[in-house]
Enzyme design. Structure first.
Site, mmCIF file in Angstrom:
data_model
loop_
_atom_site.group_PDB
_atom_site.id
_atom_site.type_symbol
_atom_site.label_atom_id
_atom_site.label_comp_id
_atom_site.label_asym_id
_atom_site.label_seq_id
_atom_site.Cartn_x
_atom_site.Cartn_y
_atom_site.Cartn_z
ATOM 1 N N LYS A 124 4.233 -18.250 31.613
ATOM 2 C CA LYS A 124 3.125 -19.040 32.167
ATOM 3 C C LYS A 124 2.811 -18.482 33.543
ATOM 4 O O LYS A 124 3.678 -17.894 34.192
ATOM 5 C CB LYS A 124 3.544 -20.512 32.308
ATOM 6 C CG LYS A 124 2.381 -21.468 32.321
ATOM 7 C CD LYS A 124 1.940 -21.840 30.920
ATOM 8 C CE LYS A 124 0.682 -22.652 30.897
ATOM 9 N NZ LYS A 124 0.381 -23.148 29.550
ATOM 10 N N ASP A 164 -5.590 -21.898 30.546
ATOM 11 C CA ASP A 164 -4.970 -23.218 30.650
ATOM 12 C C ASP A 164 -5.911 -23.999 31.587
ATOM 13 O O ASP A 164 -7.097 -23.638 31.686
ATOM 14 C CB ASP A 164 -3.538 -23.119 31.208
ATOM 15 C CG ASP A 164 -2.742 -24.413 31.042
ATOM 16 O OD1 ASP A 164 -2.250 -24.675 29.932
ATOM 17 O OD2 ASP A 164 -2.619 -25.184 32.007
#
Ligand code: NDP
Ligand code: 2IT
Length: 451
Positions: A124, A164
């Site tokens: 991430k 995201d």
């Protein structure tokens, strides 16, 4: 080691990272029986190793705003686990981004990606950059500056980021353009690319669609369906929009949407036409959800205070709840309200939107609860399908990708239930998803040695 020993071990190394500790605590509580059964996993310290990022990159991002002023942001990429594939996970641009938030997201991503059945490791990244109020040129310059550093740490076989919060099709375009310029390489280094330059059909829709497919399987499992069910959805971004759309396709009725300022309730239901208004409002005009109630007079808008002890959105009476905005947006008090109103199912579109106390309350009261790492896995799964198409140099049709997404969500539903049953917690999707994801990664790490 007892559960407490594991918790203490992780806490001692990450004391100031509350979101990361929250995500780790949930997993160890679920998978402890697996460690009890498998001495070899304990000996190899597999769980402890999973909680330590393989690599954590933090970097400075300098860019110039429209006034000619130099701006400084912080960028990150957490390369958490490459046990079963290249690091894979989104980029988040939001002022709340810090190391703890990205480590929790990267940690969750390990198990989620394992559940998809595809060869994807966990990662991430992102930045504390706030896209709100920025001009188109500022967004582009920021993306170029961010990729100026990130490009040296990623490539299509090593680490493949995607979107995201705050990173959608527009940002992926700018990031991809910058990567191509810096590296001279046109490759599938990012997913969520545009159709026509490497993107996959259905990737935009995949998280929201997959979430609702998963919820439909949960309903089917108790002999019911989403048809005719009233649904609460939070957020109004990518995941929310396509969750609302698929609820509509399956005959349900979504009555809410929100952003960080407030939420709308439309008791008559968000129709396809109204949803197109939300998509245009959020994706093109970058407006606020309040405008929905100005346009559709039957709808009511209510502001939300981010510091209040509960979110009034979860007080609206409904059959199902789909939190699709951000972490910890549903707390214990919210769950009390949901339960009191007879909610039957809560499926997470966002990552870790429900607090641990909230989850326990839902499960103890017989509400079917799906953790994000299972129910929102359709997004990353379809990113995996985009990678496969890129490697093969081909494009699949909308139907082909949607059918595969459907199958993947069905399989995640099955393996989560099977693992929960095997470990004595039938019907507990949280325990099942954590165990099924953990086992896959653990076996890969075991095979690959201490590395
Ligand atoms: P978007 O940026 O498209 O939308 C985010 C939505 O959530 C916006 O409506 C935003 O409101 C709201 N929101 C964000 N932060 C907060 C906050 N602190 N408080 C209240 N509302 C907030 O993001 P996505 O739809 O892509 O992501 C939503 C969630 O889904 C995240 O948890 C993400 O990690 C998760 N997810 C996303 C996937 C994807 O493929 N995109 C895949 C799997 C999970 P505002 O406009 O006011 O900021
Ligand atoms: O949380 C997530 O799974 C995502 N943001 C999607 C990640 C991806 O690589 O598609």
């Amino acid at each position: 080691m007892t559960i407490q020993d594991y918790l203490d071990f992780v806490k001692s190394r990450n004391a100031h990272e509350p979101e990361f500790l929250q995500a780790v605590d949930e997993v160890i509580l679920s998978i402890y029986p697996v460690l009890e059964r498998h001495a070899e996993f304990r000996k190899l310290k597999l769980f402890e190793r999973m909680t330590e990022p393989e690599r954590l990159i933090s970097f400075r991002v300098n860019w110039m705003d429209d006034q000619g002023e130099v701006q400084i942001n912080r960028g990150y990429r957490v390369q958490m686990s490459s046990a079963i594939g290249p690091y894979k996970g989104g980029l988040r641009f939001h002022p709340s981004v810090n190391q703890s938030v990205l480590k929790f997201l990267a940690f969750e991503q390990i198990f989620k990606n394992a559940l998809t059945g595809e060869p994807l490791g966990g990662g991430k990244g992102g930045s504390d950059f706030d896209p709100k109020g920025k001009s188109e040129n500022e967004i582009m310059r920021f993306c170029q500056a961010f990729m100026g550093e990130l490009a040296r740490h990623i490539d299509h076989r090593t680490d493949v980021p995607a979107g995201d919060i705050g990173v959608g099709g527009r940002e992926i375009g700018y990031l991809f353009g910058a990567y191509k310029k810096f590296t001279k390489e046109f490759s599938g280094v990012l997913t969520g690319k545009g159709i026509g330059w490497g993107g996959s059909l259905i990737r935009t829709e995949a998280t929201g669609y997959g979430l609702v497919y998963f919820a439909e399987y949960m309903m089917q499992n108790i002999g019911s369906s989403l048809k005719g069910k009233t649904c609460l959805v939070s957020g109004s971004g990518n995941v929310s929009q396509y969750a609302i759309e698929k609820i509509l396709h399956l005959g349900g009725k979504a009555i809410t949407a929100s952003d960080s300022n407030g939420f709308i309730v439309d008791e008559s239901g968000i129709t396809q036409e109204k949803l197109e208004f939300i998509k245009d409002l959020k994706n093109n005009r970058r407006g606020r959800i309040k405008e929905y109630a100005d346009k559709y007079k039957g709808a009511v808008y209510q502001e939300i205070s981010l510091t209040a002890d509960h979110n009034p959105l979860w007080k609206i009476k409904a059959d199902c709840a789909f939190p699709c905005a951000t972490q910890n947006e549903v707390n214990e008090k919210d769950c009390h309200h949901l339960i009191k109103n007879g909610v039957k199912l809560l499926a997470e579109g966002a990552n870790m939107p429900t607090t641990p106390e909230g989850i326990n309350l839902l499960i103890d009261n017989g509400v079917m609860y799906a953790p994000g790492k299972a129910s929102n896995a359709g997004g990353v799964a379809t990113s995996g399908l985009e990678m496969t198409q890129n490697y093969m140099g081909t494009y699949w049709t909308q139907k082909e990708v949607d059918d595969k997404l459907h199958q993947i969500m069905k399989k995640i539903h099955e393996i989560s239930l099977a693992a929960a049953k095997e470990y004595g917690k039938p019907g507990n999707y949280m325990v099942g998803a954590n165990i099924a994801g953990f086992l896959k990664v653990a076996r890969a790490m075991q095979a690959q040695g201490v590395i």
